[in-house]
Design an enzyme around this catalytic site. Sequence first.
Site, mmCIF file in Angstrom:
data_model
loop_
_atom_site.group_PDB
_atom_site.id
_atom_site.type_symbol
_atom_site.label_atom_id
_atom_site.label_comp_id
_atom_site.label_asym_id
_atom_site.label_seq_id
_atom_site.Cartn_x
_atom_site.Cartn_y
_atom_site.Cartn_z
ATOM 1 N N ASN A 28 0.833 -1.192 0.000
ATOM 2 C CA ASN A 28 0.000 0.000 0.000
ATOM 3 C C ASN A 28 0.872 1.249 0.000
ATOM 4 O O ASN A 28 1.810 1.325 -0.803
ATOM 5 C CB ASN A 28 -1.080 -0.020 1.089
ATOM 6 C CG ASN A 28 -0.601 -0.136 2.509
ATOM 7 O OD1 ASN A 28 -0.173 -1.210 2.949
ATOM 8 N ND2 ASN A 28 -0.696 0.939 3.279
ATOM 9 N N ASP A 29 0.620 2.216 0.836
ATOM 10 C CA ASP A 29 1.130 3.578 0.697
ATOM 11 C C ASP A 29 2.596 3.678 0.273
ATOM 12 O O ASP A 29 3.484 3.076 0.897
ATOM 13 C CB ASP A 29 1.021 4.298 2.039
ATOM 14 C CG ASP A 29 -0.366 4.221 2.634
ATOM 15 O OD1 ASP A 29 -1.219 3.492 2.108
ATOM 16 O OD2 ASP A 29 -0.594 4.889 3.656
ATOM 17 N N PRO A 30 2.894 4.508 -0.748
ATOM 18 C CA PRO A 30 4.282 4.895 -1.001
ATOM 19 C C PRO A 30 4.753 5.784 0.141
ATOM 20 O O PRO A 30 4.018 6.650 0.610
ATOM 21 C CB PRO A 30 4.216 5.659 -2.328
ATOM 22 C CG PRO A 30 2.812 6.168 -2.404
ATOM 23 C CD PRO A 30 1.956 5.163 -1.679
ATOM 24 N N GLN A 47 4.641 0.520 2.080
ATOM 25 C CA GLN A 47 4.067 -0.415 3.038
ATOM 26 C C GLN A 47 3.893 -1.782 2.364
ATOM 27 O O GLN A 47 3.308 -1.874 1.280
ATOM 28 C CB GLN A 47 2.725 0.107 3.526
ATOM 29 C CG GLN A 47 2.790 1.480 4.186
ATOM 30 C CD GLN A 47 3.163 1.419 5.647
ATOM 31 O OE1 GLN A 47 2.322 1.133 6.498
ATOM 32 N NE2 GLN A 47 4.422 1.687 5.958
ATOM 33 N N SER A 86 3.049 4.728 7.796
ATOM 34 C CA SER A 86 3.586 5.634 6.774
ATOM 35 C C SER A 86 4.314 6.847 7.343
ATOM 36 O O SER A 86 4.098 7.258 8.484
ATOM 37 C CB SER A 86 2.464 6.105 5.862
ATOM 38 O OG SER A 86 1.927 5.022 5.140
#
Length: 580
Positions: free
Chosen positions: A65-67, A82, A126
């Site tokens: 998921n999130d950069p 992630q 993050s």
Amino acid sequence: MELCNKSSSRWALPILVCFFVVLLSNNGVLASHKVFIHLQDTSAINIKTVGRTGYHFQPPKHWINDPNAPMYFNGYYHLFYQYNPKGSVWGNIVWAHSVSKDLINWINLEPAIYPSKQFDKYGTWSGSATVLPGNKPIILYTGIVDANKTQVQNYAVPANLSDPYLREWIKPDNNPLIVPDISINKTQFRDPTTAWMGKDGHWRIIMGSLRKKRGLAIMYRSKDFMRWIKAKHPLHSTANTGNWECPDFFPVSLQGTNGLDKYGEDSKYVLKNSMDLTRFEYYTVGTYDIKKDRYIPDNTSVDSWKGLRLDYGNFYASKSFYDPSKNRRVTWGWANESDIMPDDDIKKGWAGIQLIPRKLWLDPSGKQLVQWPVEELETLRKQKFQLSNKKLNNGEMVEVKGITPAQADVEVTFSFASLDKAEPFDPNWTDLYAQDVCAIKGSTVQGGLGPFGIATLASQNLEEYTPVFFRVFKAQQNYKVLMCSDATRSTLKYNETMYKPSFAGYVDVDLADKKLSLRSLIDNSVVESFGAGGKTCITSRVYPTLAIYDKAHLFAFNNGTEPITIETLDAWSMGNAKIE
């Protein structure tokens, strides 16, 4: 060439008009932190290749998921993200790490940050990177300290600055740097931004949070980057928007397309937030009062769920960074899967992609951002198809041949002789979201000026396809341009469980030249589209079952009574990115 009438009549399919209601609770997409404890350790055994992308970033297997913390340092671009090393649903999250010379081809490294200390025992979520004076990078990230999801802010530094890849990161024992006080919702306090320095020599960061239903960008200041003090008031907050995730705050130049890294008074500013309730990203353009540490959106920026989005489709948790090597600001977004059910991702063996990095800048109007795929992507272009001055009457289409439509980059400019046939904009639509209107006025619903565009990932007989198209409406004294990326007919499979929305946004464009341009990046299970040079962007995740590999087709079409001319159409086959 133009298809015969028999082929063109495919567009006369039975019209299914479905009114799509925006699901404000979660946009029909599972939250990135949705926990499936019984599934998160289920490792992939067989990796399904159908639907895997060729030039978008994704690791060989499992969930992403999130950069996080994108940065350029000593000749390399760094992407952290992630990642679940044990399975294809969210869980066991570590900070995976990859490096690149060009933002397109990547070298995968070992995880940089993972739960190992008391201050991040239950999760390493993050965060962002800042390069401190002396050319020293530092990462700020959210640590989860207990089973109740209490969130704190930690830091990590490279173990060896001489390592060009910065493989190893150390989490010093003086963590956490920031612990929520009693005024903060300790379970909604995350995702620190890149830090910036004010004129007073103090560093500043913001975190996303929530107080009742009000979204918050909580600010902290520090003289030395180690001792942080909460400001008396947030940088900004907005009522009834819910929890803010992955905030981003940066300056943009008033002229040109270059990026800025200095937070001065002679700039405009952008505040971006990922809204947990809607699963969309919103931003405003405004001013930053440096003395009061307050951000004030311009009166032309709607500061709510009705406001501007970075992308009107499957795009979330973006992070931007200033790239000093090319003097530009680049943003990254994550797209999750739209097959909804965790079992689908476990069967595939993977879930989630990072979208193509985009350069972004302020439109000359000063009212919105413009985004465009980074120029390095063009190095993957291969076979080319060209078409010019092709007229399409109502119900006609033309096929793009000689390339690989399942993995392509296509740029097209449409023109029209008159605006007279633009349909009236129904006043009852005023309070609807653009995607609601797209669901009513789909690609097969004949209009006046539009719908016209391209049908991507199409089967030969159009049993499945994902159209990206424009419609022009007449609204009082102005015209409204609707841009749609409609996944409702994208596949014959998973009709009951897949999330197949009619994504859409309005395009703020001057139609004096009677032209509209469109660029779409097509990559097997993703279609990223940029309307009017990047003023409106829409990403769709789709999973065709017929239109795969060499069975995919690409068409340009017109279903409006006003004839459309394809002034230019350039399409390329796209090679695979190297992800080692």
